[in-house]
Design an enzyme around this catalytic site. Structure first.
Site, short mmCIF file in Angstrom:
data_model
loop_
_atom_site.label_atom_id
_atom_site.label_comp_id
_atom_site.label_asym_id
_atom_site.label_seq_id
_atom_site.Cartn_x
_atom_site.Cartn_y
_atom_site.Cartn_z
N TYR A 154 39.03 -0.94 40.03
CA TYR A 154 38.82 -0.17 41.26
C TYR A 154 39.39 1.24 41.12
CZ TYR A 154 38.63 0.74 46.31
OH TYR A 154 38.36 1.25 47.55
N LYS A 158 37.25 4.77 41.31
CA LYS A 158 37.51 5.78 42.33
C LYS A 158 38.02 7.10 41.73
CE LYS A 158 36.19 3.38 45.86
NZ LYS A 158 34.98 3.78 46.63
#
Length: 246
Positions: A154, A158
């Site tokens: 993640y 991002k």
């Protein structure tokens, strides 16, 4: 106000995406509610917008699929004649410690969160370049700036969104198209609702505001970046995190 603007919001059937869709519709935009999994939730958002006097349609598309994204964006442009605002909000998590993370879990998060953002930008900018106008807002995360144990996939996705945002902003600025990112902190959504009380307490202890934010806080930031007032802002990352990354 966003009167007359056509806005695509990916992952808009719940959470932050839903709040953005509602906010944009309340300001007069025609909102395309993208969803992948739950048609019922997407219909619910559409109904809520229409009940308040706004305009919205739903469109199913897995943003990680390049060809489906092309069809999705082309159909929106064909139907409405323009594409003024693109909100890349669709995202997933598959948390786990790096040493135990499967290749599949790493790839799937990258494909949805990062490649999905690339896919929609790739096809939306073609129309925006013709129009010589447009607003692209990508959803990053404080995790993409600080990193977080158990979220290597993640965090990487991002952080990649931030790099993609800056590169795209440089490429399209001459046509008066802005590309910015929002980096939310801990926000009250389905994702944070599953956290244990102990984890929530630990997170709140790190936030100067001493509380989680709301999806509406992110929607307000997105509405500003989509507005005429933000026309000279591009390539930036706006932290909406209660001071977490100070």
């Amino acid at each position: 106000m966003l009167t007359g603007k056509v806005a695509v919001v990916t992952g808009a059937s719940r959470g932050i995406g839903k709040a953005i869709a509602l906010k944009f519709a309340s300001q007069g935009a025609m909102v395309v509610i993208n969803y992948n999994g739950s048609k019922d939730r997407a219909e619910g958002v559409k109904n809520e917008i229409e009940a308040a006097g706004g305009k919205a349609v739903i469109y199913q598309c897995d943003v990680s699929d390049y060809e489906k994204c092309e069809t999705f964006i082309q159909n929106v442009i064909k139907e409405y004649g323009s594409l003024d605002i693109l909100i890349n909000n669709a995202g997933i998590t598959k948390d786990g410690l790096l040493m135990k993370m499967s290749e599949e879990d790493f790839d799937k998060v990258i494909e949805t969160n990062l490649k999905g953002t690339f896919n929609t930008i790739r096809f939306a900018t073609r129309q925006m370049l013709k129009q010589r106008s447009g607003r692209i807002i990508n959803m990053s995360s404080v995790v993409g700036v600080t990193g977080n144990a158990g979220q290597a996939n993640y965090a990487a996705s991002k952080a990649g969104v931030i790099g993609l945002t800056k590169a795209a902003a440089r490429e399209v600025a001459s046509r008066q198209i802005t590309v910015n990112a929002i980096a939310p902190g801990f926000i009250e959504t389905d994702m944070t609702a599953v956290l244990s009380d102990k984890v929530k307490e630990g997170a709140i202890a790190q936030i100067p505001f001493c509380k989680f934010g709301k999806a509406e806080d992110i929607a307000a930031a997105a509405a500003f970046l989509a507005s005429e007032e933000a026309g000279y802002i591009t390539g930036q990352v706006l932290h909406v995190d209660g001071g977490l990354c100070i």
